[in-house]
Enzyme design. Structure first.
Site, PDB file in Angstrom:
ATOM      1  N   ASP A   1     -12.815  15.192  -4.219  1.00 36.12           N
ATOM      2  CA  ASP A   1     -12.787  16.491  -4.889  1.00 36.12           C
ATOM      3  C   ASP A   1     -14.000  16.525  -5.821  1.00 36.12           C
ATOM      4  OD1 ASP A   1     -11.967  18.961  -6.068  1.00 36.12           O
ATOM      5  OD2 ASP A   1      -9.880  18.436  -5.745  1.00 36.12           O
TER       6      ASP A   1
ATOM      7  N   ARG B   1       2.664  -2.223  11.103  1.00 38.28           N
ATOM      8  CA  ARG B   1       3.717  -2.190  12.128  1.00 38.28           C
ATOM      9  C   ARG B   1       4.125  -3.535  12.702  1.00 38.28           C
ATOM     10  NH1 ARG B   1       0.768   2.780  14.826  1.00 38.28           N
ATOM     11  NH2 ARG B   1      -0.912   1.658  13.754  1.00 38.28           N
TER      12      ARG B   1
ATOM     13  N   LYS C   1      -7.367   8.219  -1.149  1.00 44.86           N
ATOM     14  CA  LYS C   1      -8.711   8.625  -0.673  1.00 44.86           C
ATOM     15  C   LYS C   1      -9.196   9.881  -1.398  1.00 44.86           C
ATOM     16  CE  LYS C   1      -7.799   6.751   3.964  1.00 44.86           C
ATOM     17  NZ  LYS C   1      -6.359   6.427   3.879  1.00 44.86           N
TER      18      LYS C   1
ATOM     19  N   THR D   1     -11.493   5.306  10.980  1.00 51.05           N
ATOM     20  CA  THR D   1     -11.604   4.807  12.362  1.00 51.05           C
ATOM     21  C   THR D   1     -11.181   5.860  13.385  1.00 51.05           C
ATOM     22  OG1 THR D   1      -9.506   3.734  11.930  1.00 51.05           O
ATOM     23  CG2 THR D   1     -11.438   2.321  12.002  1.00 51.05           C
TER      24      THR D   1
ATOM     25  N   ASP E   1      -3.538   4.349  -1.867  1.00 52.14           N
ATOM     26  CA  ASP E   1      -4.552   4.781  -0.903  1.00 52.14           C
ATOM     27  C   ASP E   1      -4.504   6.297  -0.727  1.00 52.14           C
ATOM     28  OD1 ASP E   1      -6.498   4.657   1.053  1.00 52.14           O
ATOM     29  OD2 ASP E   1      -5.087   4.148   2.654  1.00 52.14           O
TER      30      ASP E   1
ATOM     31  N   LYS F   1       0.844  -1.194   0.000  1.00 53.17           N
ATOM     32  CA  LYS F   1       0.000   0.000   0.000  1.00 53.17           C
ATOM     33  C   LYS F   1       0.881   1.247   0.000  1.00 53.17           C
ATOM     34  CE  LYS F   1      -2.391   1.770   3.844  1.00 53.17           C
ATOM     35  NZ  LYS F   1      -2.885   3.140   3.937  1.00 53.17           N
TER      36      LYS F   1
HETATM   37  O1  C5P Z   1      -1.043  -2.423  10.902  1.00 52.29           O
HETATM   38  P1  C5P Z   1      -0.917  -0.933  11.109  1.00 52.29           P
HETATM   39  O2  C5P Z   1      -1.785  -0.430  12.212  1.00 52.29           O
HETATM   40  O3  C5P Z   1       0.504  -0.457  11.211  1.00 52.29           O
HETATM   41  O4  C5P Z   1      -1.500  -0.336   9.746  1.00 52.29           O
HETATM   42  C1  C5P Z   1      -1.573   1.022   9.574  1.00 52.29           C
HETATM   43  C2  C5P Z   1      -1.990   1.270   8.152  1.00 52.29           C
HETATM   44  O5  C5P Z   1      -3.386   0.971   7.989  1.00 52.29           O
HETATM   45  C3  C5P Z   1      -1.780   2.713   7.772  1.00 52.29           C
HETATM   46  O6  C5P Z   1      -1.245   2.734   6.454  1.00 52.29           O
HETATM   47  C4  C5P Z   1      -3.157   3.303   7.810  1.00 52.29           C
HETATM   48  O7  C5P Z   1      -3.357   4.282   6.806  1.00 52.29           O
HETATM   49  C5  C5P Z   1      -4.056   2.106   7.503  1.00 52.29           C
HETATM   50  N1  C5P Z   1      -5.398   2.279   8.029  1.00 52.29           N
HETATM   51  C6  C5P Z   1      -5.710   2.200   9.379  1.00 52.29           C
HETATM   52  N2  C5P Z   1      -6.995   2.362   9.804  1.00 52.29           N
HETATM   53  C7  C5P Z   1      -7.951   2.613   8.927  1.00 52.29           C
HETATM   54  C8  C5P Z   1      -7.662   2.711   7.573  1.00 52.29           C
HETATM   55  C9  C5P Z   1      -6.356   2.537   7.151  1.00 52.29           C
HETATM   56  O8  C5P Z   1      -4.829   2.001  10.202  1.00 52.29           O
HETATM   57  N3  C5P Z   1      -9.189   2.734   9.345  1.00 52.29           N
END
Ligand code: C5P
Length: 243
Positions: free
Chosen positions: A68, A215, A65, A122, A63, A36
């Protein structure tokens, strides 16, 4: 939807330089086949980041998003198709017309990426929605489902959603409506700032088509090993679910 297990795991390249992204790609691309690219890396390095992923024979989820006026987003999507992106996101809050204009642009393209709608981030809670929309009578879950339904009727392929919403969204929008879900943690992994998490196995059992895990892989002492074990977990769960 039939998807190869190794393509169900998407690892976000949440880094600030192309150099760091290349390092991560070199480490993970022997096992991980989908990455991503979000606004953090794309703002720093632009389409070069997409090229780096593609060079290694992997797929790209861009991603950004988009939100516009419909004509501007539609033209941006034409450029995105030329970059050979495989999945991208638009904002469902941009409305039906925006989503429909993107879907129509893709009708004329030879290669058609999967277009997903972002519903409610979220990081947003009901108090935030009340402030922004100026109404006190709002349920976050209802709002997510309503936006998912609007996305489906505009012809969008699916949505990004919490794993806890998957079953409901699929029951409203159909089994083929794609759901991509972040907030996934292997058993015992640190949650970081994700509040409600599920394991890769649980997410697949609930019907997730794609999962995003960042992470727990990127910060691990041996990232490739963690990624491989998640793919194995996905493989077993997909077989059990016969997907
Ligand atoms: O697994 P981890 O928490 O590190 O993942 C974070 C990734 O997931 C980020 O790239 C973030 O943009 C994406 N993400 C998120 N929650 C969302 C939508 C996307 O954490 N609701």
């Amino acid at each position: 939807m039939r998807i190869k297990p190794e393509e169900r795991l998407i690892v976000p390249l949440d880094v600030m330089t192309l150099q760091s992204a290349k390092k991560l790609l070199d480490t993970l691309s022997p096992a991980v086949k989908f990455f991503k690219i979000g606004c953090m890396l794309f703002t720093a390095s632009g389409p070069a980041a997409v090229d780096e992923v593609k060079k290694r024979g992997c797929k790209v989820f861009l991603d950004l998003k988009y939100f516009d006026i419909p004509s501007v987003v539609a033209k941006s999507v034409q450029s995105l198709v030329r970059m050979d992106v495989d999945i991208f996101t638009i904002h469902t809050l941009g409305g039906f017309e925006l989503m429909e204009s993107v879907v129509k642009v893709l009708w004329n393209e030879k290669t058609k990426p999967i277009v997903l709608g972002v519903t409610i981030l979220t990081s947003i809670n009901e108090a935030f929605l009340r402030d922004v929309l100026g109404t006190s009578d709002i349920s976050l879950e209802e709002e997510v489902r309503r936006l998912a339904e609007m996305a489906r009727s505009a012809g969008v392929d699916g949505v990004v959603s919490s794993a806890f919403e998957i079953e409901h969204i699929k029951s409203i929008c159909g089994e083929n409506f794609v759901v991509l879900t972040p907030g996934i943690r292997p058993k015992g992994a640190e949650k970081f700032d994700q509040k409600r998490v599920l394991t890769p196995k649980e997410a697949i059992q609930k019907g997730a088509d794609y999962i995003v895990v960042g992470r727990p892989i990127i910060n691990a002492p041996e990232p490739l090993k963690v990624a491989e074990s998640i793919i194995e977990e996905i493989r077993t769960a997909s077989k059990e679910k016969n997907v």
